[in-house]
Write an enzyme that holds these catalytic residues in place. Structure first.
Site, PDB file in Angstrom:
ATOM      1  CG  HIS A 114      -3.301   3.964   1.518  1.00 40.51           C
ATOM      2  ND1 HIS A 114      -4.591   3.928   1.022  1.00 40.51           N
ATOM      3  CD2 HIS A 114      -3.109   2.782   2.164  1.00 40.51           C
ATOM      4  CE1 HIS A 114      -5.158   2.775   1.367  1.00 40.51           C
ATOM      5  NE2 HIS A 114      -4.285   2.056   2.060  1.00 40.51           N
TER       6      HIS A 114
ATOM      7  NE  ARG B 175      -8.665  -5.441   6.711  1.00 40.13           N
ATOM      8  CZ  ARG B 175      -7.810  -4.424   6.620  1.00 40.13           C
ATOM      9  NH1 ARG B 175      -8.245  -3.237   6.288  1.00 40.13           N
ATOM     10  NH2 ARG B 175      -6.520  -4.593   6.868  1.00 40.13           N
TER      11      ARG B 175
ATOM     12  CD  GLU C 128     -19.001  24.481   2.576  1.00 38.51           C
ATOM     13  OE1 GLU C 128     -18.812  25.085   3.655  1.00 38.51           O
ATOM     14  OE2 GLU C 128     -18.082  23.979   1.912  1.00 38.51           O
TER      15      GLU C 128
ATOM     16  CG  ASP D 140     -33.361  26.380   1.203  1.00 39.88           C
ATOM     17  OD1 ASP D 140     -32.439  26.913   0.546  1.00 39.88           O
ATOM     18  OD2 ASP D 140     -34.564  26.424   0.877  1.00 39.88           O
TER      19      ASP D 140
ATOM     20  CG  HIS E 257      -4.841  -5.165  -1.606  1.00 40.53           C
ATOM     21  ND1 HIS E 257      -3.787  -4.283  -1.504  1.00 40.53           N
ATOM     22  CD2 HIS E 257      -5.763  -4.743  -0.695  1.00 40.53           C
ATOM     23  CE1 HIS E 257      -4.063  -3.375  -0.581  1.00 40.53           C
ATOM     24  NE2 HIS E 257      -5.260  -3.634  -0.083  1.00 40.53           N
TER      25      HIS E 257
ATOM     26  CB  SER F  61     -23.749  21.381  -8.397  1.00 31.42           C
ATOM     27  OG  SER F  61     -24.804  20.746  -7.677  1.00 31.42           O
TER      28      SER F  61
ATOM     29  CG  ASP G 179     -24.668  18.721 -10.919  1.00 32.02           C
ATOM     30  OD1 ASP G 179     -24.578  18.375  -9.715  1.00 32.02           O
ATOM     31  OD2 ASP G 179     -25.391  19.656 -11.311  1.00 32.02           O
TER      32      ASP G 179
ATOM     33  CG  ASP H  24      -5.374  -0.325  -0.736  1.00 30.85           C
ATOM     34  OD1 ASP H  24      -6.222  -0.631  -1.587  1.00 30.85           O
ATOM     35  OD2 ASP H  24      -5.550  -0.489   0.485  1.00 30.85           O
TER      36      ASP H  24
ATOM     37  CG  HIS I 235      -6.005  -5.523   3.134  1.00 26.89           C
ATOM     38  ND1 HIS I 235      -6.714  -4.417   2.699  1.00 26.89           N
ATOM     39  CD2 HIS I 235      -6.918  -6.327   3.767  1.00 26.89           C
ATOM     40  CE1 HIS I 235      -7.986  -4.563   3.034  1.00 26.89           C
ATOM     41  NE2 HIS I 235      -8.137  -5.698   3.688  1.00 26.89           N
TER      42      HIS I 235
ATOM     43  CD  GLU J 160     -32.170  15.387  -5.838  1.00 29.64           C
ATOM     44  OE1 GLU J 160     -32.028  14.847  -6.934  1.00 29.64           O
ATOM     45  OE2 GLU J 160     -31.460  16.327  -5.433  1.00 29.64           O
TER      46      GLU J 160
ATOM     47  CG  ASP K  97      -9.177   6.354  -1.318  1.00 25.36           C
ATOM     48  OD1 ASP K  97      -9.531   7.469  -1.748  1.00 25.36           O
ATOM     49  OD2 ASP K  97      -9.840   5.317  -1.495  1.00 25.36           O
ATOM     50  NE  ARG K  98      -6.982   4.429   4.694  1.00 29.34           N
ATOM     51  CZ  ARG K  98      -8.001   4.442   5.546  1.00 29.34           C
ATOM     52  NH1 ARG K  98      -8.215   5.487   6.303  1.00 29.34           N
ATOM     53  NH2 ARG K  98      -8.811   3.404   5.636  1.00 29.34           N
TER      54      ARG K  98
ATOM     55  CG  ASP L 174      -1.791  -1.163   1.387  1.00 29.02           C
ATOM     56  OD1 ASP L 174      -1.335  -2.279   1.148  1.00 29.02           O
ATOM     57  OD2 ASP L 174      -2.954  -0.969   1.766  1.00 29.02           O
TER      58      ASP L 174
ATOM     59  CG  ASN M 258      -9.222  -2.409   0.347  1.00 29.69           C
ATOM     60  OD1 ASN M 258      -8.007  -2.382   0.278  1.00 29.69           O
ATOM     61  ND2 ASN M 258      -9.878  -1.879   1.362  1.00 29.69           N
ATOM     62  CG  HIS M 259      -8.602   2.129  -0.367  1.00 28.60           C
ATOM     63  ND1 HIS M 259      -9.312   3.189   0.130  1.00 28.60           N
ATOM     64  CD2 HIS M 259      -8.385   1.287   0.679  1.00 28.60           C
ATOM     65  CE1 HIS M 259      -9.511   3.015   1.432  1.00 28.60           C
ATOM     66  NE2 HIS M 259      -8.964   1.860   1.786  1.00 28.60           N
TER      67      HIS M 259
END
Length: 643
Positions: free
Chosen positions: A171, A369, A623, A612, A282, A576, A574, A198, A396, A583, A201-202, A169, A230-231
């Site tokens: 990472h 895990r 946020e 909102d 892995h 955004s 998207d 891997d 791993h 939703e 990530d991280r 890994d 797995n990542h």
């Protein structure tokens, strides 16, 4: 005179020897206590890491539940489905990126790629340059073309004159990769590498690490080998940082890069076999691992561990497939959207990507895990005998020394990301293999000012960091823990025994930790050995973005924050950052129903209206989640003292 002087010298020497032994024993005890504290800190980091992964794996059940219900929720809004159902992108979609502006001061790659491009890329990344989106996409598309020609297991041959370096890994830790190349040499025809998953990530430089590996692979496709970890999973990336990194570094074309990455990851081979003797995967194996079947599986159908094969009637299957397309945000064609692995095939891949070895016999679920299994030495021996192999090399797991050998030397773990949890937490390692030779281990550690500190200072820093994240886990379950404490407090004194406190912590948090030992860092204990259980929360609180909200609502939102963030990022196709109020309400109802979260609709409506901010009917959910953060009171006091 002579005899008297000799006797005095002898007694003096004896006293010096005794003093030396006392000092030596004290120092050994001191070092042992430091090492024990270090092990406790590492145990906290590992337990919380695995608990997070378990939570991530449990999301697959929720996604299955969600897919069953999603079409019902949005059946009156075909516009949404049309917006999310997009056809795959190919080179024609990136024509707008063909022009790399003259103002661009990053590395300029020349296709077909050569060794010079590897060097150019490394030097640019050393100086914090960013590779232009056009080059990133071109590298990804070329890589996909090459990977599609590869079998599920890469068969690698070594010789006396040409060995192989195996890395675990990384990472996103660019400094570790550069240190490996500095010590072991750059990839070449005479210096082949196998990177065992891997890559991302991280760490903060996942795209840089990935680009160096993929460019090296394109230059030397016969000598650079890649295994999937797995990542290498687009939905894992949403939680563990790679998706966010891409969108931050490539604001205009990040989504196109992510779409292409999903395809590239699905085509990475799932393992390698060296000299027909050594299996490299892995994670590990299980008692049902079938290498013959794994050689035949259409690996590109495995998009994510969190999207298990659908099951049910044809009508139900169609709904789930539609939902899966909506969640993924892209499909290659109407035909390919209906293709899936069987449940057995899917489990085969999960096992080799997620499993961990253990010292006890047998094969049982990997409860730490939440995916794969724990496999014992008997499972390893049976597997090696069945397929005429001698050894398994896997990654791993973070190892304090960078590697570990177990199962009578038949299983080797290699982990190449040093300082994985904290500065000084662990060394990294890589393996050198040669034909007929035993594996040779090389250890290293990226050095910075923290690593140069004395051991006791490094242990103090690691211990403080570990206790900090553990307290954040504790405060997220304050209501549940308080109830568990009060059930055991028969006299309503506000105190329980250390054993009762430890049992409550274990049962509610589900972390396998030495709670009795950790109680000294977490709670107040009186002279009779009883715990003031409310002191578990005395120096920490969750900041409320909505002051009127009930504590249980705040704790629930904080506890499930990573899961919720990932779910809503999927809805936000998207990228955004905005989702509609409808939703939000619909998805929260599904989430609370599946997870049995006891929060009323009125409270959720109140939260939705609060989120909102400009009253336009949409929510900047990411946020909002950032507003839920833990305040460590003692740190605020320290800061105020220094002012």
């Amino acid at each position: 005179m002579g005899c008297g002087s000799s006797s005095l010298n002898s007694k003096k020497s004896e006293r010096v020897l005794k003093a030396t032994l006392v000092i030596q024993n004290w120092y050994r005890g001191y070092r042992a206590r430091l090492r024990a504290r270090l092990q406790y800190a590492l145990a906290i980091f590992e337990s919380i890491e695995y608990a997070d992964e378990q939570s991530q794996m449990q999301l697959s059940d929720f996604f299955s539940f969600m897919l069953e219900n999603y079409t019902h929720i949005r059946k009156d809004d075909p516009e949404l489905s049309n917006q999310l159902l997009k056809s795959a992108k190919d080179r024609q979609d990136y024509m707008g990126l063909r022009e790399v502006p003259d103002s661009y001061d990053g590395p300029r790659l020349q296709f077909p790629l050569t060794f010079t491009d590897i060097v150019l890329l490394i030097e640019a990344f050393k100086h914090q340059k960013t590779l232009h989106a056009y080059y990133v996409l071109e590298v990804l598309l070329e890589t996909k073309k090459f990977l599609k020609q590869r079998p599920n297991f890469t068969h690698v041959k070594t010789s006396l004159s040409k060995g192989l370096t195996i890395c675990g890994d990384l990472h996103g830790k660019l400094d570790d990769l550069l240190l490996i190349f500095y010590k072991n040499g750059l990839p070449s025809e005479s210096n082949p590498y196998l990177f065992n998953g891997d890559f991302v990530d991280r760490g903060k430089n996942s795209i840089e690490v990935l680009m160096i590996l993929l460019v090296s692979f394109l230059v030397y496709p016969k000598d650079i080998h890649l295994n999937r970890g797995n990542h290498e999973d687009f939905m894992m990336n949403m939680r563990y940082g790679f998706t966010k990194e891409i969108l931050n570094k490539y604001k205009l074309h990040g989504k196109k890069i992510l779409q292409t990455l999903e395809e590239v990851f699905s085509w990475i081979p799932v393992g390698a076999i060296i000299d027909n003797e050594i299996l490299v995967v892995h994670g590990g194996i299980s008692e049902s691992t079938d290498l013959n079947l794994l050689h035949r599986i259409e690996r590109n159908k495995m998009k994510s561990v969190l999207l298990p094969p659908a099951a049910g009637t044809s009508t139900e299957l169609e709904k789930k497939k539609t939902g899966a397309i909506i969640m993924s945000g892209l499909i290659t064609s109407k035909h390919s959207s209906s293709e899936q692995l069987s449940k057995h095939e899917w489990e085969q891949i999960i096992d080799i990507l997620w499993s961990d070895p253990r010292g006890i016999k047998g094969c049982f679920p990997n409860t730490g895990r939440g995916g794969g299994c724990y496999f014992g030495p008997d499972i390893t021996a049976n597997m090696l005998t069945k397929y005429h192999l001698k050894k398994i090399i896997r990654s791993h797991e973070c190892m304090p020394e960078g590697y570990e050998v177990c199962h009578d030397g038949k299983v080797v773990t290699v982990f190449s990301a040093s300082n994985y949890y904290e500065d000084g937490s662990n060394r990294g390692a890589y393996i050198r293999m040669g034909y007929g030779m035993a594996p040779e281990f090389f250890q290293y550690q990226v050095t910075n000012s923290t690593c140069l500190q004395p051991l006791h200072e490094r242990v103090n820093a690691m211990e403080s960091s570990a206790i900090r994240i553990l307290k954040e886990r504790i405060i997220s379950r304050k209501t549940d823990l308080t109830h568990a404490f009060q059930v055991r407090d028969h006299s309503k004194s506000g105190k329980i025994s250390v054993t009762q406190w430890a049992f409550s912590m274990e049962s509610i948090l589900g972390l396998n930790l030495p709670w009795r030992t950790l109680s000294l860092h977490l709670v107040n204990i009186d002279k009779d050995g009883y715990v003031d259980y409310m002191s578990s929360f005395q120096d920490i609180l969750i900041e409320k973005p909505v002051k009127e909200a009930e504590s249980v609502v705040i704790e629930t939102l904080y506890r499930y924050r990573p899961d919720l963030q990932m779910i809503f990022n999927i809805i936000d196709s998207d990228h955004s950052g905005q989702i509609s109020m409808e939703e939000f309400r619909a998805m929260w109802k599904l989430f609370s129903s599946h997870y049995n979260v006891q929060i009323g609709d009125s409270q959720i409506d109140e939260l939705a209206n609060t989120m909102d901010l400009n009253k336009d009917g949409s929510i900047d959910f990411n946020e909002f989640l950032k507003a839920f953060y833990v305040v460590h009171k003692y740190e605020k006091l320290k800061k105020s003292d220094t002012k």
